[in-house]
Scaffold this motif. Sequence first.
Motif, mmCIF file in Angstrom:
data_model
loop_
_atom_site.group_PDB
_atom_site.id
_atom_site.type_symbol
_atom_site.label_atom_id
_atom_site.label_comp_id
_atom_site.label_asym_id
_atom_site.label_seq_id
_atom_site.Cartn_x
_atom_site.Cartn_y
_atom_site.Cartn_z
ATOM 1 N N GLY A 88 -2.249 1.498 -5.019
ATOM 2 C CA GLY A 88 -3.631 1.643 -4.573
ATOM 3 C C GLY A 88 -3.801 2.507 -3.351
ATOM 4 O O GLY A 88 -4.813 3.186 -3.195
ATOM 5 N N GLY A 89 -2.811 2.501 -2.454
ATOM 6 C CA GLY A 89 -2.908 3.302 -1.237
ATOM 7 C C GLY A 89 -4.173 3.007 -0.450
ATOM 8 O O GLY A 89 -4.604 1.857 -0.329
ATOM 9 N N ALA A 90 -4.798 4.052 0.058
ATOM 10 C CA ALA A 90 -6.000 3.900 0.872
ATOM 11 C C ALA A 90 -7.208 3.471 0.057
ATOM 12 O O ALA A 90 -8.240 3.101 0.637
ATOM 13 C CB ALA A 90 -6.299 5.218 1.592
ATOM 14 N N CYS A 91 -7.094 3.520 -1.252
ATOM 15 C CA CYS A 91 -8.225 3.133 -2.105
ATOM 16 C C CYS A 91 -8.172 1.676 -2.545
ATOM 17 O O CYS A 91 -8.934 1.263 -3.426
ATOM 18 C CB CYS A 91 -8.292 4.038 -3.332
ATOM 19 S SG CYS A 91 -8.964 5.670 -2.953
ATOM 20 N N ALA A 92 -7.279 0.892 -1.951
ATOM 21 C CA ALA A 92 -7.212 -0.537 -2.256
ATOM 22 C C ALA A 92 -7.036 -1.319 -0.961
ATOM 23 O O ALA A 92 -6.057 -1.113 -0.239
ATOM 24 C CB ALA A 92 -6.058 -0.835 -3.211
ATOM 25 N N ASP A 93 -7.998 -2.182 -0.650
ATOM 26 C CA ASP A 93 -7.852 -3.127 0.451
ATOM 27 C C ASP A 93 -7.225 -4.383 -0.135
ATOM 28 O O ASP A 93 -7.900 -5.180 -0.797
ATOM 29 C CB ASP A 93 -9.211 -3.452 1.072
ATOM 30 C CG ASP A 93 -9.720 -2.331 1.955
ATOM 31 O OD1 ASP A 93 -8.894 -1.511 2.410
ATOM 32 O OD2 ASP A 93 -10.946 -2.261 2.179
ATOM 33 N N VAL A 94 -5.919 -4.554 0.071
ATOM 34 C CA VAL A 94 -5.147 -5.598 -0.609
ATOM 35 C C VAL A 94 -4.959 -6.807 0.293
ATOM 36 O O VAL A 94 -4.515 -6.685 1.442
ATOM 37 C CB VAL A 94 -3.776 -5.060 -1.052
ATOM 38 C CG1 VAL A 94 -2.974 -6.142 -1.775
ATOM 39 C CG2 VAL A 94 -3.951 -3.844 -1.958
ATOM 40 N N PRO B 289 -12.943 1.928 -0.647
ATOM 41 C CA PRO B 289 -11.792 1.247 -1.228
ATOM 42 C C PRO B 289 -12.203 0.006 -2.024
ATOM 43 O O PRO B 289 -13.219 -0.634 -1.753
ATOM 44 C CB PRO B 289 -10.948 0.865 -0.008
ATOM 45 C CG PRO B 289 -11.387 1.799 1.066
ATOM 46 C CD PRO B 289 -12.846 2.042 0.814
ATOM 47 N N VAL B 290 -11.383 -0.342 -2.992
ATOM 48 C CA VAL B 290 -11.606 -1.517 -3.837
ATOM 49 C C VAL B 290 -10.973 -2.726 -3.169
ATOM 50 O O VAL B 290 -9.838 -2.671 -2.688
ATOM 51 C CB VAL B 290 -10.989 -1.300 -5.234
ATOM 52 C CG1 VAL B 290 -11.149 -2.556 -6.093
ATOM 53 C CG2 VAL B 290 -11.610 -0.091 -5.914
ATOM 54 N N ASP B 291 -11.713 -3.837 -3.115
ATOM 55 C CA ASP B 291 -11.175 -5.083 -2.571
ATOM 56 C C ASP B 291 -10.332 -5.772 -3.642
ATOM 57 O O ASP B 291 -10.843 -6.160 -4.703
ATOM 58 C CB ASP B 291 -12.305 -6.014 -2.131
ATOM 59 C CG ASP B 291 -13.002 -5.521 -0.876
ATOM 60 O OD1 ASP B 291 -12.313 -4.920 -0.025
ATOM 61 O OD2 ASP B 291 -14.223 -5.733 -0.743
ATOM 62 N N VAL B 292 -9.031 -5.910 -3.372
ATOM 63 C CA VAL B 292 -8.092 -6.490 -4.335
ATOM 64 C C VAL B 292 -7.456 -7.734 -3.723
ATOM 65 O O VAL B 292 -6.976 -7.699 -2.585
ATOM 66 C CB VAL B 292 -6.991 -5.492 -4.726
ATOM 67 C CG1 VAL B 292 -6.116 -6.070 -5.840
ATOM 68 C CG2 VAL B 292 -7.590 -4.151 -5.145
ATOM 69 N N VAL B 293 -7.436 -8.813 -4.470
ATOM 70 C CA VAL B 293 -6.746 -10.033 -4.048
ATOM 71 C C VAL B 293 -5.558 -10.245 -4.971
ATOM 72 O O VAL B 293 -5.697 -10.198 -6.203
ATOM 73 C CB VAL B 293 -7.681 -11.256 -4.079
ATOM 74 C CG1 VAL B 293 -6.905 -12.537 -3.772
ATOM 75 C CG2 VAL B 293 -8.812 -11.084 -3.071
#
Length: 333
Positions: A61-67, A43-47
């Motif tokens: 983003g779902g499971a592919c974004a660590d928000v 997953p992509v780390d998103v802030v």
Amino acid sequence: MRLLTASFALALPLALSSCGSDEGSSTSAGTPPPSEGGCPTTPVDVVVSVDQWGDIVSQVGGACADVTTVVASSSVDPHDFEPTPADAAMFDGAQLVVINGGHYDEWAAKLAASSAPDAPVINAVELSGHEGEAGHDHEGEAGHSHEGEEGHDHAGEGNPHVWYNPMVVNEVAEAVTAHLKELAPDAADYLDERHGEFENVMKPYNDAIATIRSGAQGRTYAATESVFDDMANALGMQNRTPEGYQAASANEAEPSPADLDAFLRLLGDRGVDVLIYNTQTEGSVPEQIRAAAEQAGVPVVDVTETVPPNTESFQTWQVGQLDALAEALGVPA
């Protein structure tokens, strides 16, 4: 937000009082149904700076974004927010940053530049085409009263509350999907599916806007502040808020007696169809305005600047307010 607060004149289907959760939490409430299986890659780390956008980022983003959303609390004014070292640390290692822009969350832009210099930054106000114009009205969040504070000259600047602009909401979702696909190419199919699911979840929101627009064209409103103006414009409504009051509001200043009197007379004469009222602001001036509307029989529609707690999703927040507006105008929702 700014000098304004109150109780509801029209009950919304949501408990509208402000943002979603504690600061620094990951926002995922109300996401579309999960795509088949998990993320096919790391997953992509998103802030995300503020929770008005955090839920949307989590949805696409779902499971592919660590928000991680930095400001996710109604007690914090994003414009005046002073990040702690712990807040700054949230940006370390971020692969994608999403901010509102328009001087609303300048602290986030600075932290992204210093702590995540290689991360692309999605700026919602830039996507709206008003970067360089937009300035935050300095309106205090829930529980914040700015009466008596020194004003700032922001009259004539653009409206930073672009999460109330339906086109910008769509553009942010598309931009997030595009950047996530660049950062996680192996997840492209998954992310396309998420975006399709997001569009499905947005259908009640888009349908409500289209339906209300068909019955609200040319209808008039006044507002205690500018937070809802982009949505009202999208609905084809006309803003009759006295210009002097609008300028004072934008500058975080008390309106002159003449400007306040003009507003009160407008309501007393039933010169508008509805009053748009932000429930997250406090002060005697907005309370006077609300009382004048209620006395004159002008419907009051409550809105909030930030996502209310215990809200299912961005969409349910927005649709609840649109339904209340439709009821006030007597048009189908």
